[in-house]
Design an enzyme around this catalytic site. Sequence first.
Site, PDB file in Angstrom:
ATOM      1  N   GLY A  13       0.817  -1.214   0.000  1.00 37.07           N
ATOM      2  CA  GLY A  13       0.000   0.000   0.000  1.00 37.07           C
ATOM      3  C   GLY A  13       0.847   1.259   0.000  1.00 37.07           C
ATOM      4  N   GLY A  15      -0.437   4.329   0.000  1.00 30.71           N
ATOM      5  CA  GLY A  15      -1.334   5.433   0.337  1.00 30.71           C
ATOM      6  C   GLY A  15      -0.657   6.314   1.383  1.00 30.71           C
ATOM      7  CD  GLU A 172     -14.601  17.828   2.502  1.00 31.45           C
ATOM      8  OE1 GLU A 172     -13.920  18.376   3.368  1.00 31.45           O
ATOM      9  OE2 GLU A 172     -14.129  16.987   1.708  1.00 31.45           O
ATOM     10  CG  ASP A 302      -8.440   4.214   6.240  1.00 31.28           C
ATOM     11  OD1 ASP A 302      -8.125   5.023   7.125  1.00 31.28           O
ATOM     12  OD2 ASP A 302      -8.977   4.545   5.172  1.00 31.28           O
TER      13      ASP A 302
HETATM   14  C1  LIG Z   1     -13.509  10.659  -0.546  1.00 28.76           C
HETATM   15  C2  LIG Z   1     -12.603  10.615   0.655  1.00 28.76           C
HETATM   16  C3  LIG Z   1     -12.343  11.779   1.371  1.00 28.76           C
HETATM   17  C4  LIG Z   1     -11.509  11.757   2.493  1.00 28.76           C
HETATM   18  N1  LIG Z   1     -11.247  12.921   3.161  1.00 28.76           N
HETATM   19  C5  LIG Z   1     -10.366  12.922   4.186  1.00 28.76           C
HETATM   20  C6  LIG Z   1     -10.007  14.124   4.845  1.00 28.76           C
HETATM   21  O1  LIG Z   1     -10.510  15.198   4.503  1.00 28.76           O
HETATM   22  N2  LIG Z   1      -9.096  14.064   5.852  1.00 28.76           N
HETATM   23  C7  LIG Z   1      -8.523  12.894   6.241  1.00 28.76           C
HETATM   24  O2  LIG Z   1      -7.684  12.899   7.151  1.00 28.76           O
HETATM   25  N3  LIG Z   1      -8.857  11.739   5.653  1.00 28.76           N
HETATM   26  C8  LIG Z   1      -9.761  11.716   4.635  1.00 28.76           C
HETATM   27  N4  LIG Z   1     -10.082  10.542   4.019  1.00 28.76           N
HETATM   28  C9  LIG Z   1      -9.570   9.283   4.561  1.00 28.76           C
HETATM   29  C10 LIG Z   1      -8.143   9.023   4.108  1.00 28.76           C
HETATM   30  O3  LIG Z   1      -8.047   9.111   2.713  1.00 28.76           O
HETATM   31  C11 LIG Z   1      -7.755   7.640   4.598  1.00 28.76           C
HETATM   32  O4  LIG Z   1      -7.916   7.589   5.981  1.00 28.76           O
HETATM   33  C12 LIG Z   1      -6.293   7.363   4.257  1.00 28.76           C
HETATM   34  O5  LIG Z   1      -6.155   7.302   2.859  1.00 28.76           O
HETATM   35  C13 LIG Z   1      -5.860   6.050   4.890  1.00 28.76           C
HETATM   36  O6  LIG Z   1      -4.522   5.836   4.587  1.00 28.76           O
HETATM   37  P1  LIG Z   1      -3.991   4.344   4.404  1.00 28.76           P
HETATM   38  O7  LIG Z   1      -2.540   4.450   4.174  1.00 28.76           O
HETATM   39  O8  LIG Z   1      -4.492   3.493   5.499  1.00 28.76           O
HETATM   40  O9  LIG Z   1      -4.720   3.823   3.091  1.00 28.76           O
HETATM   41  P2  LIG Z   1      -4.838   4.441   1.572  1.00 28.76           P
HETATM   42  O10 LIG Z   1      -4.337   5.827   1.596  1.00 28.76           O
HETATM   43  O11 LIG Z   1      -6.212   4.156   1.203  1.00 28.76           O
HETATM   44  O12 LIG Z   1      -3.823   3.541   0.818  1.00 28.76           O
HETATM   45  C14 LIG Z   1      -3.995   2.167   0.655  1.00 28.76           C
HETATM   46  C15 LIG Z   1      -3.210   1.730  -0.560  1.00 28.76           C
HETATM   47  O13 LIG Z   1      -3.167   0.312  -0.558  1.00 28.76           O
HETATM   48  C16 LIG Z   1      -3.342  -0.168  -1.872  1.00 28.76           C
HETATM   49  N5  LIG Z   1      -3.879  -1.527  -1.779  1.00 28.76           N
HETATM   50  C17 LIG Z   1      -4.941  -1.961  -1.066  1.00 28.76           C
HETATM   51  N6  LIG Z   1      -5.110  -3.291  -1.182  1.00 28.76           N
HETATM   52  C18 LIG Z   1      -4.105  -3.715  -1.973  1.00 28.76           C
HETATM   53  C19 LIG Z   1      -3.735  -4.991  -2.481  1.00 28.76           C
HETATM   54  N7  LIG Z   1      -4.427  -6.103  -2.174  1.00 28.76           N
HETATM   55  N8  LIG Z   1      -2.654  -5.084  -3.297  1.00 28.76           N
HETATM   56  C20 LIG Z   1      -1.961  -3.958  -3.621  1.00 28.76           C
HETATM   57  N9  LIG Z   1      -2.251  -2.721  -3.180  1.00 28.76           N
HETATM   58  C21 LIG Z   1      -3.315  -2.603  -2.367  1.00 28.76           C
HETATM   59  C22 LIG Z   1      -4.308   0.824  -2.496  1.00 28.76           C
HETATM   60  O14 LIG Z   1      -4.193   0.846  -3.901  1.00 28.76           O
HETATM   61  C23 LIG Z   1      -3.856   2.144  -1.864  1.00 28.76           C
HETATM   62  O15 LIG Z   1      -2.923   2.833  -2.671  1.00 28.76           O
HETATM   63  C24 LIG Z   1     -10.927  10.540   2.897  1.00 28.76           C
HETATM   64  C25 LIG Z   1     -11.194   9.366   2.175  1.00 28.76           C
HETATM   65  C26 LIG Z   1     -12.013   9.404   1.068  1.00 28.76           C
HETATM   66  C27 LIG Z   1     -12.285   8.139   0.289  1.00 28.76           C
END
Ligand SMILES: Cc1cc2nc3c(=O)[nH]c(=O)nc-3n(C[C@H](O)[C@H](O)[C@H](O)COP(=O)(O)OP(=O)(O)OC[C@H]3O[C@@H](n4cnc5c(N)ncnc54)[C@H](O)[C@@H]3O)c2cc1C
Length: 416
Positions: A13, A15, A172, A302
């Site tokens: 990931g 992200g 939003e 998340d």
């Molecule tokens: C529309 C929207 C608005 C938001 N607004 C806000 C905000 O205003 N403020 C805020 O703080 N948060 C906001 N969030 C929440 C925030 O985006 C998430 O909390 C954050 O992205 C979580 O980070 P992460 O690293 O856990 O996962 P992510 O950033 O979601 O990254 C996960 C990554 O893992 C990859 N992945 C997943 N499964 C696999 C797999 N099996 N194989 C390969 N790759 C995989 C995905 O492609 C992705 O790139 C928002 C979310 C959304 C959807």
Amino acid sequence: MNTQKLPHIVIVGAGFGGMEFARRLAHAPVQITLIDRHNYHLFQPLLYQIAIAGLVPSQIAYPIRTIFRKQKNLTFQMGEVNSIDLDSRYIRTNGSVIAYDYLVLAIGGQTNFFGLKTVEENGFQLKSIESATSTRNHLLKMFERASREVDPDQRKALLTFVVVGGGPTGVETAGALAELITCVITKDYPQMDLKDVRVLLLEATGSVMVTYPDELRKATINLLHHKKVEVLLNTKLIDYDGRRVTLGDGRQINAHTLIWTAGVRAAELADRLGAQQAASGRVRVAPTLQLPQHPEVFIIGDAAYFEDEHGQPLPMLATVAQQQAKATAQNFQNILKGESPEPFHYKDPGLLATIGRNAAVARIWGLSFSGFIAWVIWVVLHIYRLIGFRNRLVVLINWAWDYFFYDNQVRLITRE
Ligand SMILES: Cc1cc2nc3c(=O)[nH]c(=O)nc-3n(C[C@H](O)[C@H](O)[C@H](O)COP(=O)(O)OP(=O)(O)OC[C@H]3O[C@@H](n4cnc5c(N)ncnc54)[C@H](O)[C@@H]3O)c2cc1C
């Protein structure tokens, strides 16, 4: 230097969590393999801007290989991780098998429809570039179709937009959509009667933005009303056939558009770990963010279920993912020195959401702001947090143009 002897960390990931973690280990004596199904990092908080024709995808996404071009201890692989063997310590992607010494799962979340199959099939969601772009195409098509529709009831249904979920994303989206219609679309369709247009925000509980303080919840409702969004609280949706929304009390609303923002759950890979899961499929982690029984596996963002000192699960927010990434990177430095990892503590940086032009709500340093000041904070912070100077500049110019000329530039209906 013999890289074979270095500990191999696999990060799944790229992200908010995965990227932050990888960057913080740029100079550590480790070998990192970063895997993501996409070749870009996506700034999800601005996805709704794609849907309302405000920005194009390349302005909120950035190629992962470019981000890590200079990081010598990291290799990127684009691929879908299908399974993980925790006992044998390897992961399987759609093209390879990769062994690890340490695994960091930062796989994020996906939309949770809570089993509402008809909503999943007929509604729109904002979770990826593809879903946001198809929402934009659909919204713009509705105005085209309405412009030639002679049946008044049918025209009203085409121009009724239902957003479900009164959290920040729903608020939003509803605010920005209402503004797109009143400020921009009415100029493109001078014959359109605004009386035919409805933007509704449906929320199952008694309030929008439940995690926000009372004064900001009230301010949000006022700002939404000002933007002509109809807010329906204590309103549960039970079915959507693509033409008609059915509510829990039997009421029906004719609408050709439904945008679902009412739920997020951990990404599907979390279900295949065989680990203990809590609400929303999130994996229960130890205070150090390690997987119980597998201290070589860390879960952040998340996908991790982590309770604060009051026993409340941390929200699914980018700020949580980034702080957990930072703490985990620090713990790796400890582990490399032979020390034990430290428990994670979340520092709440505040709350921030926009409801459109000059309208936002914010809670920073214990103070609540709403209206123009909060909106300026929102704009500055979001531009700052985007990756890449070019993206920041282009988004700034785009927003300034839209602000002064009341014009959302990306009003393109493209084939999918
Ligand atoms: C529309 C929207 C608005 C938001 N607004 C806000 C905000 O205003 N403020 C805020 O703080 N948060 C906001 N969030 C929440 C925030 O985006 C998430 O909390 C954050 O992205 C979580 O980070 P992460 O690293 O856990 O996962 P992510 O950033 O979601 O990254 C996960 C990554 O893992 C990859 N992945 C997943 N499964 C696999 C797999 N099996 N194989 C390969 N790759 C995989 C995905 O492609 C992705 O790139 C928002 C979310 C959304 C959807």
